[in-house]
Design a protein around this motif. Sequence first.
Motif, PDB file in Angstrom:
ATOM      1  N   LEU A 177      15.710  -8.538  16.232  1.00 41.49           N
ATOM      2  CA  LEU A 177      16.770  -7.525  16.296  1.00 41.49           C
ATOM      3  C   LEU A 177      18.101  -8.129  15.887  1.00 41.49           C
ATOM      4  CD1 LEU A 177      15.900  -6.012  19.820  1.00 41.49           C
ATOM      5  CD2 LEU A 177      15.235  -5.087  17.582  1.00 41.49           C
ATOM      6  N   GLU A 178      18.992  -7.259  15.423  1.00 42.22           N
ATOM      7  CA  GLU A 178      20.363  -7.697  15.166  1.00 42.22           C
ATOM      8  C   GLU A 178      21.298  -6.579  15.607  1.00 42.22           C
ATOM      9  OE1 GLU A 178      21.544 -10.014  11.521  1.00 42.22           O
ATOM     10  OE2 GLU A 178      22.865  -8.293  11.239  1.00 42.22           O
ATOM     11  N   PHE A 179      22.317  -6.939  16.368  1.00 37.09           N
ATOM     12  CA  PHE A 179      23.264  -5.949  16.896  1.00 37.09           C
ATOM     13  C   PHE A 179      24.681  -6.296  16.461  1.00 37.09           C
ATOM     14  CE2 PHE A 179      19.851  -6.268  20.071  1.00 37.09           C
ATOM     15  CZ  PHE A 179      19.481  -4.936  20.206  1.00 37.09           C
ATOM     16  N   SER A 180      25.442  -5.257  16.107  1.00 33.05           N
ATOM     17  CA  SER A 180      26.897  -5.422  15.989  1.00 33.05           C
ATOM     18  C   SER A 180      27.483  -5.081  17.359  1.00 33.05           C
ATOM     19  CB  SER A 180      27.459  -4.475  14.928  1.00 33.05           C
ATOM     20  OG  SER A 180      27.308  -3.135  15.382  1.00 33.05           O
ATOM     21  N   ALA A 217      17.519  -7.123  30.035  1.00 28.87           N
ATOM     22  CA  ALA A 217      16.084  -6.807  30.094  1.00 28.87           C
ATOM     23  C   ALA A 217      15.733  -5.695  29.109  1.00 28.87           C
ATOM     24  CB  ALA A 217      15.696  -6.415  31.519  1.00 28.87           C
ATOM     25  N   ASP A 218      16.606  -4.676  28.987  1.00 30.78           N
ATOM     26  CA  ASP A 218      16.360  -3.580  28.027  1.00 30.78           C
ATOM     27  C   ASP A 218      16.242  -4.114  26.610  1.00 30.78           C
ATOM     28  OD1 ASP A 218      16.289  -1.547  29.808  1.00 30.78           O
ATOM     29  OD2 ASP A 218      18.307  -0.757  29.361  1.00 30.78           O
ATOM     30  N   ILE A 219      17.128  -5.026  26.270  1.00 33.79           N
ATOM     31  CA  ILE A 219      17.115  -5.576  24.904  1.00 33.79           C
ATOM     32  C   ILE A 219      15.855  -6.391  24.665  1.00 33.79           C
ATOM     33  CG2 ILE A 219      18.278  -7.350  23.496  1.00 33.79           C
ATOM     34  CD1 ILE A 219      20.902  -5.950  24.318  1.00 33.79           C
ATOM     35  N   LEU A 255      25.968  -2.429  20.423  1.00 30.39           N
ATOM     36  CA  LEU A 255      25.796  -2.697  21.859  1.00 30.39           C
ATOM     37  C   LEU A 255      26.596  -1.697  22.691  1.00 30.39           C
ATOM     38  CD1 LEU A 255      25.851  -6.601  22.146  1.00 30.39           C
ATOM     39  CD2 LEU A 255      23.874  -5.076  22.176  1.00 30.39           C
ATOM     40  N   MET A 256      27.825  -1.419  22.248  1.00 32.61           N
ATOM     41  CA  MET A 256      28.678  -0.528  23.033  1.00 32.61           C
ATOM     42  C   MET A 256      28.133   0.899  23.062  1.00 32.61           C
ATOM     43  SD  MET A 256      32.394  -2.078  22.026  1.00 32.61           S
ATOM     44  CE  MET A 256      33.369  -1.261  23.252  1.00 32.61           C
ATOM     45  N   PHE A 289      30.721  -7.013  27.597  1.00 33.20           N
ATOM     46  CA  PHE A 289      31.770  -6.966  26.575  1.00 33.20           C
ATOM     47  C   PHE A 289      33.096  -6.471  27.155  1.00 33.20           C
ATOM     48  CE2 PHE A 289      28.742  -3.435  25.902  1.00 33.20           C
ATOM     49  CZ  PHE A 289      29.518  -2.387  26.367  1.00 33.20           C
ATOM     50  N   GLU A 290      33.122  -6.239  28.467  1.00 36.29           N
ATOM     51  CA  GLU A 290      34.360  -5.806  29.107  1.00 36.29           C
ATOM     52  C   GLU A 290      34.557  -6.573  30.399  1.00 36.29           C
ATOM     53  OE1 GLU A 290      34.860  -1.254  28.352  1.00 36.29           O
ATOM     54  OE2 GLU A 290      35.359  -1.665  30.456  1.00 36.29           O
TER      55      GLU A 290
END
Length: 383
Positions: free
Chosen positions: A104-107, A148-150, A111-112, A202-203
């Motif tokens: 997988l690859e996420f920006s 865990a979801d990822i 994710l947000m 991320f926050e």
Amino acid sequence: MSPEDKTRRNVLKGSMLAAGAAAAPSFVLPALAQGERLVPFTDVPDSFQVRPVQPDTTHWQDTREISEFVTDNDDFYLVQHYGQPEIDNDTWRLRVTGMVDNELEFSLSDLMNRQTTERQIGFECGGNSQRLFHGLIGNADWRGVSLADILRQAGIQEGAKEIVFFGADLATEEIRGREVEKAFARSLSVTDAMREENMLAFEMNGEPLPHYHGKPVRLLVPGWYGVANVKWLTQIHVQSTRYMGRFMGRDYVTLKKENVGGVDRWVENSVTTMNLKSSIIRVTELGGRYSIQGFVLNDGTPLRSVEVKIDDGPWLTAEMNPDNTQYSWKLFSLDWPNPTAGEHTLVSRVTDINGNVQATQEELPEKVSYWEDFGQFTRTITI
Ligand SMILES: Nc1nc2c(c(=O)[nH]1)N[C@H]1C(S)=C(S)[C@@H](COP(=O)(O)O)O[C@H]1N2
Ligand SMILES: [Mo]
């Protein structure tokens, strides 16, 4: 921030509180109310100093000045072993690789746009110590997505054992005479990584994760020492073998004497979950009323009690701050009516619901390395 700014800000906090209400609950550690003063510990040398936050350096708190349940992003301690890498949030990507059905690859916006969770998590550096009056510590509100979801989306393959988390920060290390470029990395077993509490944050306290705290995304493993919380995260790699990096195998490794099946042996362990620990951090006085205040950190096991002993007196049960949550730090306070003038010793101990009691310094196993400093901490103070 300069020390002057910090002092001014604390004064501001104090005056806001005094103006707001006289009814500030005594069990929160509030900014000093008008007329309230910090009683000086006699165990803190004049040379003890908190330096302002500067790039690439460690930062700790003066725990006597902890005045909020949630630590400001700028006050929250800082530790980074390879400096603080510059990262562009727009081009940053997080990859999931290795023994997975779907790499997988996420920006950041990927994710947000997932379902997010918010959690209070407090932690300390595994190297936090009495020498720093336990200042490598902080407690914040974090928002992010479930690790865990990822991992479920990636599909961990059979035979996978360990998950490695790589940061973007690199350094050249000399290992056996050879210079090699290494990234900061830590690993978790598949079971530990799949805990539902783990998050990719991320926050921090409602703001985008600050640069120094690992922007744009860091791992958070609630209940573990800070070293597990990989900042500037760029890659999650699933593998069938143990990951043997500096921060798993050489540093953040406690060397202590243990009984191994009837034999005393020197045992090394990578630091993982936080040990059961409490410490007194401040004593305040207002109009002749004294209050003893401190924090608890542990692995998230619910607590039975925190107790404080004054001089050779009995253990007295402290009051827990109602804001405490499972993985936050847990603040406590104890009223101390009419102390006599002169020198006093103060010590705290915490007990969890399983009956585990924070060890005295003497009860700790014989230990060579300074990691995991969690014994009872006796303070001295003059009234
Ligand atoms: N990428 C990266 N992550 C890292 C580190 C680091 O050096 N690089 N230091 C670790 C250590 S030892 C600690 S104690 C915590 C500190 O997190 P903070 O600086 O946000 O308080 O980050 C951990 N995550
Ligand atoms: Mo650390």
